[in-house]
Design a protein around this motif. Structure first.
Motif, mmCIF file in Angstrom:
data_model
loop_
_atom_site.group_PDB
_atom_site.id
_atom_site.type_symbol
_atom_site.label_atom_id
_atom_site.label_comp_id
_atom_site.label_asym_id
_atom_site.label_seq_id
_atom_site.Cartn_x
_atom_site.Cartn_y
_atom_site.Cartn_z
ATOM 1 N N GLU A 100 0.831 -1.199 0.000
ATOM 2 C CA GLU A 100 0.000 0.000 0.000
ATOM 3 C C GLU A 100 0.875 1.262 0.000
ATOM 4 O O GLU A 100 0.560 2.255 -0.646
ATOM 5 C CB GLU A 100 -0.930 -0.031 1.230
ATOM 6 N N ALA A 101 1.990 1.205 0.725
ATOM 7 C CA ALA A 101 2.878 2.375 0.832
ATOM 8 C C ALA A 101 3.562 2.704 -0.492
ATOM 9 O O ALA A 101 4.046 3.818 -0.681
ATOM 10 C CB ALA A 101 3.922 2.148 1.926
ATOM 11 N N LEU A 102 3.605 1.731 -1.397
ATOM 12 C CA LEU A 102 4.146 1.992 -2.734
ATOM 13 C C LEU A 102 3.178 2.894 -3.494
ATOM 14 O O LEU A 102 3.572 3.898 -4.111
ATOM 15 C CB LEU A 102 4.345 0.643 -3.434
ATOM 16 N N ARG A 103 1.909 2.540 -3.423
ATOM 17 C CA ARG A 103 0.875 3.388 -4.053
ATOM 18 C C ARG A 103 0.872 4.786 -3.424
ATOM 19 O O ARG A 103 0.812 5.787 -4.134
ATOM 20 C CB ARG A 103 -0.503 2.745 -3.868
ATOM 21 N N GLU A 104 0.945 4.813 -2.081
ATOM 22 C CA GLU A 104 0.941 6.116 -1.394
ATOM 23 C C GLU A 104 2.151 6.942 -1.809
ATOM 24 O O GLU A 104 2.043 8.158 -1.979
ATOM 25 C CB GLU A 104 0.974 5.912 0.124
ATOM 26 N N GLY A 105 3.288 6.298 -1.969
ATOM 27 C CA GLY A 105 4.503 7.001 -2.386
ATOM 28 C C GLY A 105 4.329 7.651 -3.749
ATOM 29 O O GLY A 105 4.740 8.790 -3.970
ATOM 30 N N PRO A 123 10.292 8.937 -9.624
ATOM 31 C CA PRO A 123 9.036 8.545 -8.958
ATOM 32 C C PRO A 123 9.093 7.096 -8.470
ATOM 33 O O PRO A 123 8.645 6.785 -7.361
ATOM 34 C CB PRO A 123 7.961 8.741 -10.038
ATOM 35 N N GLY A 124 9.660 6.220 -9.259
ATOM 36 C CA GLY A 124 9.808 4.823 -8.845
ATOM 37 C C GLY A 124 10.690 4.693 -7.610
ATOM 38 O O GLY A 124 10.367 3.971 -6.665
ATOM 39 N N GLN A 125 11.818 5.401 -7.597
ATOM 40 C CA GLN A 125 12.723 5.335 -6.445
ATOM 41 C C GLN A 125 12.041 5.854 -5.187
ATOM 42 O O GLN A 125 12.173 5.288 -4.107
ATOM 43 C CB GLN A 125 13.986 6.171 -6.704
ATOM 44 N N TYR A 126 11.313 6.943 -5.352
ATOM 45 C CA TYR A 126 10.651 7.515 -4.176
ATOM 46 C C TYR A 126 9.587 6.567 -3.632
ATOM 47 O O TYR A 126 9.479 6.349 -2.417
ATOM 48 C CB TYR A 126 10.019 8.883 -4.506
ATOM 49 N N ALA A 127 8.800 5.988 -4.528
ATOM 50 C CA ALA A 127 7.730 5.085 -4.103
ATOM 51 C C ALA A 127 8.307 3.841 -3.428
ATOM 52 O O ALA A 127 7.787 3.363 -2.409
ATOM 53 C CB ALA A 127 6.859 4.703 -5.298
ATOM 54 N N VAL A 128 9.396 3.318 -3.966
ATOM 55 C CA VAL A 128 10.047 2.145 -3.361
ATOM 56 C C VAL A 128 10.596 2.496 -1.982
ATOM 57 O O VAL A 128 10.452 1.721 -1.026
ATOM 58 C CB VAL A 128 11.168 1.618 -4.280
#
Lengths: 366, 366
Positions: B36-41, B255-260
């Motif tokens: 879920e935190a990946l989506r939130e990121g 964006p990918g790095q931040y979400a991860v």
């Protein structure tokens, strides 16, 4: 292997560590807003079902490739979506070298420093063609430098760092030189949306089996961090380029591709026009201050950059660091772009503090 | 150049075009939820100021590299964030070859087909080491195949396609072989969160100047499309790897790095445990049906895959296409993974329809 890596990140690190206020004019990172539809695209993506979080097709999302192909007037099969224009240039140069028609890459002087770095990494050798004081490139000079050894001719229009925009005739002639020597013209057009002259002409306007066009959304949509670019290959060269892309990166980031697709579809010409207007204003502000400081400079016809020359202050990395420390302005050393600009500094107009930077420079060099 | 590109995308295309219902067990794309935190990121990122939309540092966001370094017990300087584990493996293999200690890459048979493809692209040659029927690798066999020509030994644990998990002793011995021949052990551990045996052991447990570990978040977070991976290099090898990364890709998608990063920080062990439980259930369901169908198979100790063998039905691309057409199940041909598995098919357990697929196979081969 002794790579020649560009200095951008090193200068930015130095500026960050300075411990006082520094105006960042180092790298080509736009400070303006990305399209609203880009943000919306990311929001939409974040709520997709799990299957949309998996690999995009290696060559890129079909809808994005179709959108690009339609806008550029090429066949969708010619389009490969890449990890930014950086990967597009890497694929193009690798593809040119592996044709084994020669291992020389013709570059301009001054040059965007990633190109010589990529050339060395790929086992090629650089040969430089001089440009004039304004950055203009004479195709006759390119023809004179070309030979059976020429694998590729790499040009950038609008140009980084000079701001030159090559004419339609120049582009046509450059394609002609590539054809004459069975080399590949690689035309990096990532600044195409920042043509301030109205004279920009894409290499795509001359159909040829000997030209590759690279581009991306990093600059046009102010998203250098997203890493979405593309290359357009002649039909005979595209298959191996797609294979290399697959073997190096598997695929390009899908949230980025989706967001770019949404922004391409939903963003009108006013967004791009507004950014050009902003840039025009900044060029005026900055060059007025350079006039006041008695500096020599080139007024850009496109892209983000002004090259400037201050008497007795050559464009070395030492002087760039001194300028950061003593004037609070960070630029790039001209000698990072080749032998012809060792006396110059490059300033990127991608900060709202252009006027302040110009004042600082005027005061410092007074 | 005649690249050997993996067949995954070709098989998926064939299945998509089939025009009837096909259960996709081709590629290792998880069908379960990302954290879920990946989506939130991603949502958070979408609302950031423009400066956060620009280039991340070339080697990766510092906070993400720190988070990885802390978890893996290495120095942050050793970590390079890459465009997925695919780029991490490319950088590692390129780095091993450019040491010029030899141009041979030792691979296992069966093998993940991207490795031989990358080897050819990078100008190396492949040499294969046989594994046993269950995919087990004997370091003595690797030692026997190693020579002064060995640039790298590439292994995957948990293994794709066999599902084998190498013991701590095996990993230690493999590092030893690399040291003996001054080669590089490249250990691809992208399935580490899907160790179903409790016996997984990382190559990082044996400190050495001769091993590179590659990994990523594609599998552990069910986000193969995001393209965020990493490689951990020995200190003496990291600088040139960072340079190659910069020259090929400039930087990894931000964006990918931040979400991860957000997902790494906010996701507890229960998320990963739940996915392993799901996989265990699917292994049981699928292998029960294979038993009923009288097929031979390997029960995976880790990763997503079951290799199965049906009498008189060799693992060719023709038979895979026939299985799509006649049974409505898409797998991968065993011969795509090497000479030792030409009789086998590989099925990825990344669909909620595992039970249905098993029934279709049981009925078809009845």
């Amino acid at each position: 292997m002794n790579y020649e890596t560009p200095l951008f990140f090193r200068v930015m690190k130095y500026a960050d560590a300075a411990g006082h206020d520094v105006i960042d004019m180092v790298s080509g990172n736009p400070d303006w807003e990305p399209p609203e539809a880009l943000r919306e695209g990311l929001h939409e993506y974040a709520d997709f079902e799990p299957d949309r979080f998996q690999y995009a097709p290696s060559e890129g999302l079909l809808e994005l490739r179709e959108e690009i192909a339609a806008r550029r007037g090429v066949d969708v099969d010619q389009v490969v979506v890449t990890n930014g224009t950086g990967e597009a240039n890497y694929l193009a140069m690798a593809r040119a070298l592996e044709r084994e028609r020669g291992d020389e890459i013709l570059l301009t002087d001054p040059v965007y420093p990633y190109y010589p770095g990529k050339t060395t990494m790929l086992g090629g050798t650089q040969r430089y063609v001089a440009t004039d004081d304004e950055g203009g490139l004479d195709p006759a000079d390119v023809r004179a430098a070309a030979s059976e050894e020429t694998a590729a001719i790499v040009v950038t229009t609008p140009n980084n760092p000079t701001g030159a925009v090559y004419s339609a005739e120049t582009m046509r002639d450059l394609v002609g030189v590539a054809e004459e020597y069975d080399a590949i013209l690689i035309s990096d057009e990532v600044y195409d949306h920042y043509d301030l002259s109205g004279r920009f002409s894409s290499a795509l306007e001359t159909d040829s089996a000997n030209r590759i066009v690279t581009n991306g959304f990093s600059k046009s949509m102010a998203i250098t961090g997203a890493r979405v670019g593309y290359a357009i290959f002649p039909p005979a060269l595209v298959a191996d380029a797609k294979s290399r892309h697959m073997l190096v990166n598997v695929a390009t980031t899908r949230p980025g591709q989706y967001a770019v697709l949404n922004a391409l579809r939903e963003t009108g010409p006013d967004y791009y026009e507004r950014n050009r207007d902003l840039l025009r204003e900044r060029v005026d502000t900055f060059t007025d201050a350079l006039d006041a400081a008695g500096a020599e400079y080139t007024r850009p016809s496109g892209s983000f950059y002004v090259m400037a020359r201050f008497d007795g202050y050559p464009g070395t990395i030492a002087n760039v660091e001194r300028l950061i420390d003593e004037a609070g302005v960070a630029g790039m050393p001209g000698d990072a772009f080749g032998d012809s600009r060792t006396e110059w500094l490059r300033f990127a107009l991608v900060t709202p503090r252009v006027a302040e930077a110009a004042e600082r420079l005027a005061a410092y060099f007074d």
